[in-house]
Design an enzyme around this catalytic site. Structure first.
Site, short mmCIF file in Angstrom:
data_model
loop_
_atom_site.label_atom_id
_atom_site.label_comp_id
_atom_site.label_asym_id
_atom_site.label_seq_id
_atom_site.Cartn_x
_atom_site.Cartn_y
_atom_site.Cartn_z
N GLY A 242 -15.74 -20.08 -4.80
CA GLY A 242 -14.41 -19.61 -5.16
C GLY A 242 -14.20 -18.26 -4.51
O GLY A 242 -14.68 -18.03 -3.42
N SER A 243 -13.48 -17.36 -5.17
CA SER A 243 -13.35 -15.99 -4.66
C SER A 243 -12.13 -15.32 -5.26
O SER A 243 -11.17 -15.97 -5.67
CB SER A 243 -13.21 -15.93 -3.13
OG SER A 243 -14.32 -16.49 -2.50
N ASN A 244 -12.17 -13.99 -5.25
CA ASN A 244 -11.00 -13.15 -5.44
C ASN A 244 -10.87 -12.28 -4.20
O ASN A 244 -11.87 -11.89 -3.59
CB ASN A 244 -11.14 -12.20 -6.63
CG ASN A 244 -11.51 -12.90 -7.92
OD1 ASN A 244 -10.82 -13.77 -8.38
ND2 ASN A 244 -12.64 -12.48 -8.50
N ASN A 514 -8.06 -18.33 -6.00
CA ASN A 514 -8.30 -19.76 -5.85
C ASN A 514 -7.24 -20.66 -6.44
O ASN A 514 -7.40 -21.88 -6.43
CB ASN A 514 -9.68 -20.18 -6.39
CG ASN A 514 -10.80 -19.39 -5.77
OD1 ASN A 514 -11.61 -18.80 -6.47
ND2 ASN A 514 -10.84 -19.34 -4.46
#
Length: 807
Positions: A242-244, A514
């Site tokens: 995922g990620s921010n 995401n």
């Protein structure tokens, strides 16, 4: 003496690097069209190591830069890299047996045999060779090819000149030299992760039905069940990546320059880890950041002018074509009334302590026949119907050129230009900021050109359910005009061109966690894109809601600096806790007799839990008391209460950040979840108010390291997904989460202001001094100060210089 030693070090650097002529600040601009003479043998590079084992690699051209990168990666990750090369050669069954499971870093294959059948089939078909032979921009540029060639040579040189000490592969026969084709094949595997790589088991298991087996009349998948499975399969919050990321424009910062915070969430073990470095070709390239293992380019990073990060996107990178089969031959299908034969690929795989295994794969004009997309989404091959998978990233070996374009960029416009020119990113969004105060968000990824019009015209009954719910198109394969079309500005047939991509430029903030592109900035929502890209006007994840709240407040406050980015990374605020904890504590206090009945029917005294929840600070810091109780309660509540019954105030597209809200404490599962969480902790001997770090940790080199952060559903920016093992004290390992983190800004000087952190550290080898050093920093919420400029590299007290070369 100290001054003298420093002078000696500087003198040594000058001597070692004189042949490459290191300037004080190497330009990172393009080569201006100058023809570069490829290196032919005798490759070399200078590697300067600074604190935490971070290599700064200097070389005279791309082949030599690849050489230094391959060498330095092998020094830190030889066993993990070698394991991946075994995978892409299709040799896992030969060395590790057919039934064991791969680490899932390069495909979703459940067994080594399934993995080998797929990758050996790719090798046998010459797929990667054909992509390498394509002229740029459809194929890789000469610079990218030279990097791959150099990487293989550097890896091989390290292997020839060093003794492996990592017990994971010491003296292992499967650790062997590699070729540039192996390096390219690893890049191909990463490219198709969301397409063919997701369906490896279904591709390799696909066999035509036989009348004797009784499967010739098997019914196809139920539409509703398949739609539900597709939603779960393509849900970003269920992925292992995922990620921010957020970019702030100069309008929000203290000095009018941009800021970027990147927080990718990737696996902590195996072949999809990041590795940190700086790469320099004087006068041509100067970039620092994190590379996915096996990659010769920087994946997420910064140079002197621009910083960028990626988040896993919601675009569905594959589609299915439902085939109408010839009644007399299930290996033939009909398109526009004409019969076409499938192509049969026979693949043989060597097996440890057993006879070789030969299986057939079946390919069509659309792609391989597939009988499942994971265990929950079967696609049976019957006498009348089969499904073929279209994955446009199976023709995409351009990600290295996209990364090179970023590395040479002088601003966000150049980042966008690289995306438009190379069109090489398979499954991520891009967020960027630059020193002139500009920001960028774009979902520029390689997607099958499935327009809503095409889906409306060509969807099968199954596709009419799956496409609206998940973005997975199931098209009528019997009609030639139902294949994905071609955009005029697309670099390859069958994909969207750059003009179709969601883009947001120069917003005060641009953020993604995401979810789809819709709320990259809540005040400037993006709309008008096709469903295959993602949704508009739908409920956001708890992490997106919390992130938008945080970054919008930061932008409104203004005066931002890199220090504000650092605080955001480790704020560890729990958005779910802010919404729920107070109401849960009040409802807890009103339970008759302060007891609740657990799922096992036992009565549990929850009186203490009421006070712990009320006093909890709503964070997942290592010292937070009550965080563990809320975490276990929230997980239990999500299982006990249907999503539609969890909140009193439902989701509203008009207020997407603040809805849904107000916990429905009268839901029958509320008290049960509370009782189960309390009972679980007590059974494990864990106090309800224990500090989180005492029961959420990893063990490295025999030492327990506390870990802050929290799981996806809590909405914590600093995401970690730990393994629950109450018999051994709680959460005892992290499988995925915050990985290569960077906070980058500029102050008007020649050097960017950058702070970085590689949460799991540079090396997988337990004996390495850099096996856990940054993990300890992560535990203490500390950062590494980037040494980007030459003067800073030379000033490092840990400076160690190695000149590496072929022999």
């Amino acid at each position: 003496m100290r001054i003298r030693r420093r002078r000696l070090v500087v003198a040594a650097v000058a001597l070692l690097t004189a042949a490459i002529t290191l300037p004080a600040a190497a330009s990172d601009g393009p080569s201006g069209g100058r023809a570069e003479r490829p290196s032919r043998g005798g490759l070399s590079a200078v590697v300067r190591y600074t604190e935490y084992g971070i290599p700064h690699i200097v070389a005279k051209d791309y082949a030599n830069l690849g050489f230094g990168t391959g060498w330095a990666q092998a020094a830190d990750q030889i066993c993990v890299l070698a394991d991946g090369f075994v995978t892409v050669r299709g040799e896992r069954s030969r060395w590790f047996g057919p039934d064991a499971a791969p680490d899932l870093s390069l495909s979703s294959a459940a067994t080594n045999l399934s993995s080998d059948l797929y990758f050996a089939g790719v090798r046998r078909a010459g797929t990667v060779e054909r992509l390498l032979a394509e002229p740029a921009p459809r194929g890789p540029s000469r610079d990218a090819e030279e990097l791959m060639r150099g990487f293989a040579a550097g890896y091989n040189a390290w292997l020839a000149q060093n003794r492996i000490t990592d017990p994971a592969c010491r003296d292992a026969a499967w650790v062997r030299p590699v070729t540039a084709l192996d390096v390219a094949a690893r890049g191909f595997a990463l490219s198709v992760l969301g397409g063919q790589g997701r369906a490896v088991d279904g591709i390799t298991a696909a066999q035509p039905p036989s009348s004797a087996s009784g499967t010739g009349t098997a019914q196809g998948p139920g539409a509703e069940a398949t739609a539900r499975a597709a939603r779960e399969l393509f849900a970003a919050d269920d992925a292992d990546m995922g990620s921010n990321a957020v970019a702030f424009s100069g309008r929000t910062t203290a000095n009018g320059r941009g800021l970027l915070l990147g927080n990718p969430h990737y696996p902590w073990q195996g072949g999809r880890r990041f590795w940190q470095s700086q790469q320099t070709i004087p006068g041509r390239l100067n970039v620092a950041g994190g590379s996915l293992l096996g990659s010769a380019t920087v994946s997420i990073g910064h140079n002197a002018h621009v910083a960028w990060s990626h988040t896993v996107a919601t675009g569905v990178t594959l589609n299915l074509h439902q085939l109408t089969l010839d009644p007399a031959d299930p290996t033939a299908y009909v398109v526009d009334g004409r019969r076409e034969r499938m192509t049969k690929r026979s693949v043989t795989v060597a097996v440890k302590n057993g006879a070789p295994v030969t299986r057939s794969q079946w390919w069509t004009r659309y792609g391989p026949v597939v009988t499942s997309l994971g265990a929950s989404l079967p696609l049976p091959w019957t006498a009348t119907t089969a499904y073929a998978l279209n994955d446009p990233n199976a023709a995409n070996l351009r990600a290295s050129d996209t990364a090179l374009g970023f590395s040479r960029a002088r601003g966000t416009d150049d980042v966008l230009a690289s995306l438009r020119r190379t069109q090489g990113l398979p499954w991520v969004n891009t967020i960027a900021a630059d020193s002139r105060g500009h920001t960028l968000f774009t979902q520029s990824q390689v997607l099958p050109r499935i327009t809503d019009e095409l889906a409306g015209r060509c969807s099968t009954p199954l596709g009419r359910v799956t496409y609206p719910s998940s973005g997975l198109a199931v098209l009528d394969g019997s009609r030639g005009n139902c294949a994905p079309g071609a955009d005029r500005d697309a670099v390859q047939p069958g994909i969207f061109g750059p003009s179709s991509m969601p883009v947001l430029k120069d917003a005060p903030y641009a953020e993604n966690s995401n979810d789809s592109a819709w709320l990259a900035n809540a005040d400037r929502p993006l709309t008008g894109y096709e469903r295959v890209f993602g949704t508009v006007g739908t409920q956001r994840s708890m992490r997106t809601r919390g992130a938008v709240e945080d970054v919008a407040a930061m932008a409104d406050r203004g005066g931002l600096t890199v220090r504000d980015l650092q605080r955001q990374q480790f704020a560890d605020r729990v958005p779910a806790g802010d919404l729920v904890a107070a109401d849960a504590a009040k409802a807890c206090a009103t339970l008759p007799g302060s007891t609740a009945t657990g799922g096992d029917g036992r009565s549990v005294d929850v009186r203490e839990a009421c006070g712990v929840l009320a006093g909890w600070d709503r964070t997942m810091d290592t010292g937070s008391r009550g965080a563990l109780l809320f975490d276990r309660f929230w997980r239990a509540l999500a299982k006990a209460v249907p999503a539609g019954e969890l909140w009193k105030v439902p989701f509203s597209p008009a207020d997407p950040v603040r809805t849904p809200n107000t916990l429905n404490t009268s839901a029958p599962g509320f008290a049960t979840a509370l009782a189960d969480a309390v009972g679980e902790l007590r059974a494990a001997g864990i106090p309800l108010d224990a500090p989180l770090g005492e029961h959420q940790s990893v063990v490295r080199d025999g030492v327990r390291i506390p870990v802050g952060g929290g799981t996806e559903s809590l909405g914590v920016w600093n995401k970690v997904e730990p393994v629950w093992d109450p018999a051994h004290g709680g959460y005892t390992e992290v499988t995925t989460g915050s990985s290569y983190i960077q906070a980058v800004g500029w102050d008007g000087g020649p050097c960017p202001v950058a702070r970085t952190l590689l949460t799991y550290s540079q090396s997988s080898e337990p004996g390495s001094p850099h096996h856990a050093d940054q993990t300890r920093l992560f535990s203490r919420e500390k950062w590494v100060t980037s040494r980007f400029c030459e003067r800073d590299v030379l000033a490092s007290p840990a400076l160690r210089i190695v000149r590496v070369r072929e022999r």
